[in-house]
Design a protein around this motif. Structure first.
Motif, PDB file in Angstrom:
ATOM      1  N   MET A 266       0.823  -1.213   0.000  1.00  0.00           N
ATOM      2  CA  MET A 266       0.000   0.000   0.000  1.00  0.00           C
ATOM      3  C   MET A 266       0.856   1.262   0.000  1.00  0.00           C
ATOM      4  O   MET A 266       0.495   2.264  -0.601  1.00  0.00           O
ATOM      5  CB  MET A 266      -0.894   0.019   1.240  1.00  0.00           C
ATOM      6  N   ALA A 267       1.980   1.186   0.689  1.00  0.00           N
ATOM      7  CA  ALA A 267       2.846   2.366   0.795  1.00  0.00           C
ATOM      8  C   ALA A 267       3.295   2.837  -0.584  1.00  0.00           C
ATOM      9  O   ALA A 267       3.592   4.009  -0.781  1.00  0.00           O
ATOM     10  CB  ALA A 267       4.048   2.043   1.667  1.00  0.00           C
TER      11      ALA A 267
ATOM     12  N   LYS B 282       0.653   5.477  -2.135  1.00  0.00           N
ATOM     13  CA  LYS B 282       0.124   6.607  -1.374  1.00  0.00           C
ATOM     14  C   LYS B 282       0.447   7.957  -2.000  1.00  0.00           C
ATOM     15  O   LYS B 282      -0.162   8.955  -1.657  1.00  0.00           O
ATOM     16  CB  LYS B 282       0.633   6.560   0.058  1.00  0.00           C
ATOM     17  N   ASP B 283       1.409   7.992  -2.928  1.00  0.00           N
ATOM     18  CA  ASP B 283       1.803   9.275  -3.496  1.00  0.00           C
ATOM     19  C   ASP B 283       0.982   9.694  -4.704  1.00  0.00           C
ATOM     20  O   ASP B 283       1.242  10.726  -5.287  1.00  0.00           O
ATOM     21  CB  ASP B 283       3.279   9.236  -3.907  1.00  0.00           C
ATOM     22  N   VAL B 284       0.027   8.849  -5.094  1.00  0.00           N
ATOM     23  CA  VAL B 284      -0.769   9.182  -6.278  1.00  0.00           C
ATOM     24  C   VAL B 284      -1.463  10.528  -6.074  1.00  0.00           C
ATOM     25  O   VAL B 284      -2.036  10.793  -5.031  1.00  0.00           O
ATOM     26  CB  VAL B 284      -1.822   8.080  -6.543  1.00  0.00           C
ATOM     27  N   LEU B 285      -1.343  11.386  -7.039  1.00  0.00           N
ATOM     28  CA  LEU B 285      -1.916  12.729  -6.919  1.00  0.00           C
ATOM     29  C   LEU B 285      -2.608  13.082  -8.222  1.00  0.00           C
ATOM     30  O   LEU B 285      -2.020  12.903  -9.268  1.00  0.00           O
ATOM     31  CB  LEU B 285      -0.802  13.726  -6.642  1.00  0.00           C
ATOM     32  N   PRO B 286      -3.791  13.558  -8.239  1.00  0.00           N
ATOM     33  CA  PRO B 286      -4.673  13.728  -7.092  1.00  0.00           C
ATOM     34  C   PRO B 286      -5.264  12.396  -6.648  1.00  0.00           C
ATOM     35  O   PRO B 286      -4.978  11.356  -7.256  1.00  0.00           O
ATOM     36  CB  PRO B 286      -5.752  14.632  -7.659  1.00  0.00           C
ATOM     37  N   LYS B 287      -6.084  12.427  -5.632  1.00  0.00           N
ATOM     38  CA  LYS B 287      -6.652  11.185  -5.118  1.00  0.00           C
ATOM     39  C   LYS B 287      -7.817  10.740  -6.016  1.00  0.00           C
ATOM     40  O   LYS B 287      -8.576  11.557  -6.507  1.00  0.00           O
ATOM     41  CB  LYS B 287      -7.160  11.389  -3.693  1.00  0.00           C
TER      42      LYS B 287
ATOM     43  N   LEU C 202      -7.727   3.035  -1.408  1.00  0.00           N
ATOM     44  CA  LEU C 202      -6.672   3.582  -2.266  1.00  0.00           C
ATOM     45  C   LEU C 202      -7.052   3.425  -3.741  1.00  0.00           C
ATOM     46  O   LEU C 202      -6.273   3.757  -4.627  1.00  0.00           O
ATOM     47  CB  LEU C 202      -5.338   2.864  -1.999  1.00  0.00           C
TER      48      LEU C 202
ATOM     49  N   PHE D 107       4.725   3.788   8.696  1.00  0.00           N
ATOM     50  CA  PHE D 107       5.255   4.354   7.453  1.00  0.00           C
ATOM     51  C   PHE D 107       4.843   5.815   7.345  1.00  0.00           C
ATOM     52  O   PHE D 107       3.708   6.156   7.683  1.00  0.00           O
ATOM     53  CB  PHE D 107       4.688   3.632   6.218  1.00  0.00           C
TER      54      PHE D 107
ATOM     55  N   ASP E  37       5.356   9.293   4.582  1.00  0.00           N
ATOM     56  CA  ASP E  37       5.969   9.851   3.386  1.00  0.00           C
ATOM     57  C   ASP E  37       5.550  11.307   3.258  1.00  0.00           C
ATOM     58  O   ASP E  37       4.427  11.670   3.585  1.00  0.00           O
ATOM     59  CB  ASP E  37       5.525   9.069   2.141  1.00  0.00           C
TER      60      ASP E  37
ATOM     61  N   THR F 198       5.582  14.873   0.785  1.00  0.00           N
ATOM     62  CA  THR F 198       5.784  15.486  -0.527  1.00  0.00           C
ATOM     63  C   THR F 198       5.582  16.992  -0.399  1.00  0.00           C
ATOM     64  O   THR F 198       4.913  17.457   0.524  1.00  0.00           O
ATOM     65  CB  THR F 198       4.781  14.952  -1.567  1.00  0.00           C
TER      66      THR F 198
ATOM     67  N   VAL G 221       1.745  11.704   4.533  1.00  0.00           N
ATOM     68  CA  VAL G 221       0.804  10.586   4.577  1.00  0.00           C
ATOM     69  C   VAL G 221       1.445   9.479   5.398  1.00  0.00           C
ATOM     70  O   VAL G 221       2.599   9.119   5.144  1.00  0.00           O
ATOM     71  CB  VAL G 221       0.481  10.052   3.164  1.00  0.00           C
TER      72      VAL G 221
ATOM     73  N   PHE H  81       0.963   5.558   7.392  1.00  0.00           N
ATOM     74  CA  PHE H  81       0.215   4.309   7.549  1.00  0.00           C
ATOM     75  C   PHE H  81       0.691   3.594   8.809  1.00  0.00           C
ATOM     76  O   PHE H  81       1.875   3.662   9.147  1.00  0.00           O
ATOM     77  CB  PHE H  81       0.503   3.340   6.395  1.00  0.00           C
TER      78      PHE H  81
ATOM     79  N   ARG I 123      -3.374  11.700   7.249  1.00  0.00           N
ATOM     80  CA  ARG I 123      -2.783  12.695   6.350  1.00  0.00           C
ATOM     81  C   ARG I 123      -2.757  14.049   7.036  1.00  0.00           C
ATOM     82  O   ARG I 123      -3.676  14.376   7.793  1.00  0.00           O
ATOM     83  CB  ARG I 123      -3.630  12.847   5.082  1.00  0.00           C
TER      84      ARG I 123
ATOM     85  N   PHE J 247      -9.568  10.606 -12.773  1.00  0.00           N
ATOM     86  CA  PHE J 247      -9.498  10.377 -11.331  1.00  0.00           C
ATOM     87  C   PHE J 247     -10.883  10.348 -10.699  1.00  0.00           C
ATOM     88  O   PHE J 247     -11.034  10.538  -9.500  1.00  0.00           O
ATOM     89  CB  PHE J 247      -8.598  11.436 -10.676  1.00  0.00           C
TER      90      PHE J 247
ATOM     91  N   ASP K 107      -1.285   9.400 -14.274  1.00  0.00           N
ATOM     92  CA  ASP K 107      -0.860  10.694 -13.703  1.00  0.00           C
ATOM     93  C   ASP K 107      -0.300  11.600 -14.791  1.00  0.00           C
ATOM     94  O   ASP K 107      -0.594  12.795 -14.832  1.00  0.00           O
ATOM     95  CB  ASP K 107       0.242  10.488 -12.657  1.00  0.00           C
TER      96      ASP K 107
ATOM     97  N   PHE L  76      -2.999  13.124 -16.746  1.00  0.00           N
ATOM     98  CA  PHE L  76      -3.666  14.174 -15.961  1.00  0.00           C
ATOM     99  C   PHE L  76      -2.875  15.480 -16.059  1.00  0.00           C
ATOM    100  O   PHE L  76      -3.431  16.542 -16.337  1.00  0.00           O
ATOM    101  CB  PHE L  76      -3.792  13.721 -14.501  1.00  0.00           C
ATOM    102  N   PHE L  77      -1.578  15.389 -15.826  1.00  0.00           N
ATOM    103  CA  PHE L  77      -0.765  16.610 -15.820  1.00  0.00           C
ATOM    104  C   PHE L  77      -0.627  17.192 -17.227  1.00  0.00           C
ATOM    105  O   PHE L  77      -0.653  18.411 -17.406  1.00  0.00           O
ATOM    106  CB  PHE L  77       0.611  16.323 -15.227  1.00  0.00           C
TER     107      PHE L  77
END
Lengths: 256, 265
Positions: A31-32, A35-40, A164, B71, B73, B75, B112, B114, B122, B191, B248, B251-252
């Protein structure tokens, strides 16, 4: 309202839990990576917007159908593209691994081997036959692979996985309690069936994508309450494993 | 490049009290960036570094994340397309310290975490990296270089489609805004915002809406068609350059086209 039941095909009696445990990653560690996927991702999305519900017909291919669906979900999560993966490869290759002869279903451990070691192909390479026919076509490109968790043992981990936006393949005993629009009181009865969870409904229940055609329950999808999942996850013949596109292996797609 | 935190000014903090603890403290600071061949050593106020070729004081932010999770992280983003650089400078049990560097402006720091027992947590905080944004050179007094017809200094171009979209767009801000909306909506649908869709369908829908648009005149339509061809070509080239686009990336890239069109005057 009771829904019409289709063909089952999860061969729980052949399931190899130890193999699922050995080859899968810890759910929280996998899962870790997401977690950085942006946007959700909006997790109350309707999965039929990016996935076409399948129909296994009279074959016991539910596990292969669910696995192919999971590949489609993960490929969309990874690339945004919609591709139809081969339920035939998912079913017949799993059976080969399981050592099951004839149209008697397959296991999630067989499916895990296809997904993580052998590799999956697309529907065009191995189309789903009208009747049971496990003859493997020549030249199929099996270069699609996924990351997989060990079987979930705790409902909260499974729900965190779902939240997620990631799919979970399920293999459970499917009795009357499952033939409902909302499975709110799962009971261990009936034969084995495999489907996959993906996204939540607006009510917060988990959506379960079946392989009995688009007309089943209106769109081919019904819901499970958290209480039902909690009950099923604890049963000895149930298996729930999460798949994700972390480090998904696939051929380079053509530019759009 | 080696970074040393030296001094700090204002402080912003968010602290939460519950079983799952995660807090961020971020404060603007200055750091010395040292260009050297070896890792610098600090003795009091003296820095020793072999092969030292330069040092400069730059604006930055110090970010301290405290948690009791398994965990975590962190950003830092200035915009959808622009991230800051977070260098971890220390790690103690439950405390991680970073130095954030990047172009001046506000950054959203997101942590974020866990934990098997405590679930997911978050936190977000905004911190400013001080300084002024680079200003495009304008026509000064006296003779100088001819002004470029379409300066686009602030057009995002991480996917090499922003500048193409801006520079090829006709001077038609109303329609540019409308077309920007087609791309933004498409990106959002990847998304699950306002429906959910795959990129093939999104591109088809953008094409269909583009075909159905109402141009002010025939010449404008011709120019917009040229624009579309150029943007489509640039998208294809960028996909090949990156091997392929992830969701992603799509999207960008779609948002890059949209934000370029929003700047058309």
């Amino acid at each position: 309202m009771t829904l019409e039941r289709g063909t089952l095909g999860y061969a729980w009696e052949f399931e190899r839990k130890a193999m699922l445990d050995n080859r899968g990653e810890e759910p929280l560690e996998l899962m870790a990576k997401f977690k950085d996927v942006l946007p959700k991702l909006a997790i109350d999305s309707d999965p039929t917007g990016v996935y076409d519900v399948r129909d296994q017909g009279r074959q016991g291919s539910c596990q292969g159908q669910a696995l192919a669906g999971i590949f489609g979900a993960c490929f969309w999560l990874h690339t945004g593209r919609k591709i139809k993966f081969s339920a035939a490869a998912g079913y017949y290759l799993s059976q080969k691994r399981d050592g099951i002869v004839g149209d008697r279903g397959s296991t999630l451990s067989g499916g895990q081997w296809v997904a993580t070691q052998h590799g999956m192909c697309i529907e065009d390479d191995w189309p789903y036959p009208q009747q049971y026919n496990n003859r493997e076509p020549e030249g199929a490109n099996y270069s699609y692979k996924l990351a997989v968790t060990k079987p979930f043992s705790r409902t909260q981990d499974l729900l965190a996985w779902i939240d997620l936006g990631l799919p979970v393949q399920i293999g459970v005993l499917w009795g009357d309690s499952c033939d409902r629009e909302v499975v709110s009181n799962w009971q261990p009865a009936g034969g084995g069936h495999s489907t996959f969870f993906w996204f939540r409904s607006k009510s917060g229940n988990v959506r379960n994508i079946n392989s009995w055609g688009k007309r089943w329950n209106g769109d081919g999808v019904h819901e499970w309450t958290e209480a039902s999942i909690d009950r099923a996850i604890k049963h000895r013949y149930s298996t729930f494993i999460g798949y994700g596109p972390a480090e998904m292996i696939h051929p380079t797609p053509e530019p759009i | 490049m080696n970074t040393i935190a030296l001094l700090t000014t204002a402080v912003f903090a968010i602290v939460f009290q519950d079983p799952a603890q995660l807090s961020i403290v971020a404060r603007p600071t200055k750091v010395v960036e040292i260009k050297s061949e070896s890792q610098p050593e600090i003795y009091g106020k003296t820095v020793v570094a072999e092969g030292l070729t330069g040092a400069s004081v730059v604006s930055a932010a110090k970010v301290v994340v405290e948690h009791n999770m398994k965990f975590v992280d962190v950003t830092a983003r200035k915009s959808i397309q622009e991230s800051g650089t977070l260098d971890q400078i220390s790690l103690a049990p439950g405390v991680v310290v970073y130095i954030l560097t990047g172009t001046p402006g506000d950054y959203l720091i997101e942590a974020v975490a866990f934990d098997p027992e405590l679930g997911i947590k978050r936190q977000q905080i905004v911190v400013k990296i001080e300084g002024t944004q680079p200003v495009p050179p304008g026509p000064g007094p006296g003779p100088g270089p001819e002004p470029t017809p379409d300066p686009a200094p602030n057009v995002l171009n991480d996917y090499n489609v922003g500048l193409v979209a801006f520079q090829n767009a006709p001077k038609d801000p109303a329609l540019a805004l409308k077309i920007a909306g087609f791309y933004k909506d498409g990106a959002d649908r990847l998304f699950g915002q306002s429906g959910i869709s795959d990129i093939q369908t999104v591109i088809r829908d953008i094409d269909r809406k583009f075909q159905d648009k109402q141009c002010t005149d025939q010449e404008s339509c011709r120019q917009w068609n040229i624009w579309k061809n150029e943007v489509t070509k640039a998208l294809a080239i960028e996909q090949q350059r990156r091997k392929f686009f992830t969701r992603d990336n799509w999207f960008f890239a779609l948002n890059e086209i949209a934000s370029a069109l929003e700047q058309v005057k």
